[in-house]
Design a protein around this motif. Structure first.
Motif, PDB file in Angstrom:
ATOM      1  N   ILE A  61       0.864  -1.170   0.000  1.00 24.64           N
ATOM      2  CA  ILE A  61       0.000   0.000   0.000  1.00 24.64           C
ATOM      3  C   ILE A  61       0.909   1.230   0.000  1.00 24.64           C
ATOM      4  O   ILE A  61       2.014   1.192   0.560  1.00 24.64           O
ATOM      5  N   ASN A  62       0.437   2.282  -0.612  1.00 26.25           N
ATOM      6  CA  ASN A  62       1.200   3.525  -0.648  1.00 26.25           C
ATOM      7  C   ASN A  62       1.349   4.059   0.778  1.00 26.25           C
ATOM      8  O   ASN A  62       0.369   4.170   1.514  1.00 26.25           O
ATOM      9  N   GLY A  63       2.573   4.398   1.153  1.00 26.21           N
ATOM     10  CA  GLY A  63       2.828   4.899   2.499  1.00 26.21           C
ATOM     11  C   GLY A  63       2.095   6.187   2.814  1.00 26.21           C
ATOM     12  O   GLY A  63       1.782   6.461   3.972  1.00 26.21           O
ATOM     13  N   ASN A  64       1.785   6.988   1.801  1.00 28.10           N
ATOM     14  CA  ASN A  64       1.050   8.242   2.013  1.00 28.10           C
ATOM     15  C   ASN A  64      -0.405   7.998   2.389  1.00 28.10           C
ATOM     16  O   ASN A  64      -1.069   8.901   2.891  1.00 28.10           O
ATOM     17  N   ASP A  65      -0.920   6.785   2.120  1.00 24.36           N
ATOM     18  CA  ASP A  65      -2.307   6.463   2.446  1.00 24.36           C
ATOM     19  C   ASP A  65      -2.488   6.022   3.899  1.00 24.36           C
ATOM     20  O   ASP A  65      -3.613   5.880   4.367  1.00 24.36           O
ATOM     21  N   ILE A  66      -1.399   5.793   4.607  1.00 26.12           N
ATOM     22  CA  ILE A  66      -1.469   5.323   5.999  1.00 26.12           C
ATOM     23  C   ILE A  66      -1.449   6.519   6.943  1.00 26.12           C
ATOM     24  O   ILE A  66      -0.582   7.376   6.867  1.00 26.12           O
ATOM     25  N   SER A  67      -2.445   6.579   7.834  1.00 22.44           N
ATOM     26  CA  SER A  67      -2.488   7.666   8.810  1.00 22.44           C
ATOM     27  C   SER A  67      -1.900   7.257  10.147  1.00 22.44           C
ATOM     28  O   SER A  67      -1.375   8.100  10.878  1.00 22.44           O
ATOM     29  N   GLN A  68      -1.979   5.946  10.487  1.00 21.48           N
ATOM     30  CA  GLN A  68      -1.480   5.492  11.769  1.00 21.48           C
ATOM     31  C   GLN A  68      -1.167   4.012  11.702  1.00 21.48           C
ATOM     32  O   GLN A  68      -1.839   3.242  11.003  1.00 21.48           O
ATOM     33  N   MET A  69      -0.135   3.590  12.445  1.00 20.22           N
ATOM     34  CA  MET A  69       0.236   2.184  12.516  1.00 20.22           C
ATOM     35  C   MET A  69       0.456   1.837  13.986  1.00 20.22           C
ATOM     36  O   MET A  69       1.260   2.481  14.664  1.00 20.22           O
ATOM     37  N   LEU A  70      -0.287   0.849  14.484  1.00 16.90           N
ATOM     38  CA  LEU A  70      -0.215   0.472  15.900  1.00 16.90           C
ATOM     39  C   LEU A  70       0.088  -1.010  16.038  1.00 16.90           C
ATOM     40  O   LEU A  70      -0.426  -1.835  15.280  1.00 16.90           O
ATOM     41  N   LYS A  71       0.887  -1.337  17.046  1.00 11.14           N
ATOM     42  CA  LYS A  71       1.175  -2.723  17.360  1.00 11.14           C
ATOM     43  C   LYS A  71       0.006  -3.293  18.168  1.00 11.14           C
ATOM     44  O   LYS A  71      -0.482  -2.645  19.091  1.00 11.14           O
ATOM     45  N   ARG A  72      -0.458  -4.489  17.775  1.00 16.22           N
ATOM     46  CA  ARG A  72      -1.562  -5.119  18.507  1.00 16.22           C
ATOM     47  C   ARG A  72      -1.039  -5.872  19.688  1.00 16.22           C
ATOM     48  O   ARG A  72      -0.040  -6.460  19.701  1.00 16.22           O
TER      49      ARG A  72
END
Length: 72
Positions: A61-72
């Motif tokens: 996925i394009n990195g610009n489309d990601i708003s947040q990344m969280l570890k579960r």
């Protein structure tokens, strides 16, 4: 008796190994939530984030489309 001990050791090892991989949730700017198996990796040359989904499929996925990344 030996078979029982071996089976317990195999199950314990499998449990420990499966606990080592961290899963992540990526939130996109359009509101989707993407669940990953393992840590997503950024390809700096293309700007794409490569990840494995919960079914084991490799995706990007394009990195610009990601708003947040969280570890579960």
């Amino acid at each position: 008796m030996n078979k029982r001990i071996i089976m317990v050791l195999v199950l314990a090892t499998a449990g420990l190994l499966s606990g080592c991989s961290s899963d992540y949730v990526m939130a996109t700017k359009d509101g989707r939530m993407i669940l990953t198996s393992g840590k997503p990796a950024l390809d700096k040359s293309t700007g794409l984030i490569r990840y494995t989904d919960e079914q084991g499929n490799e995706k990007q996925i394009n990195g610009n489309d990601i708003s947040q990344m969280l570890k579960r």
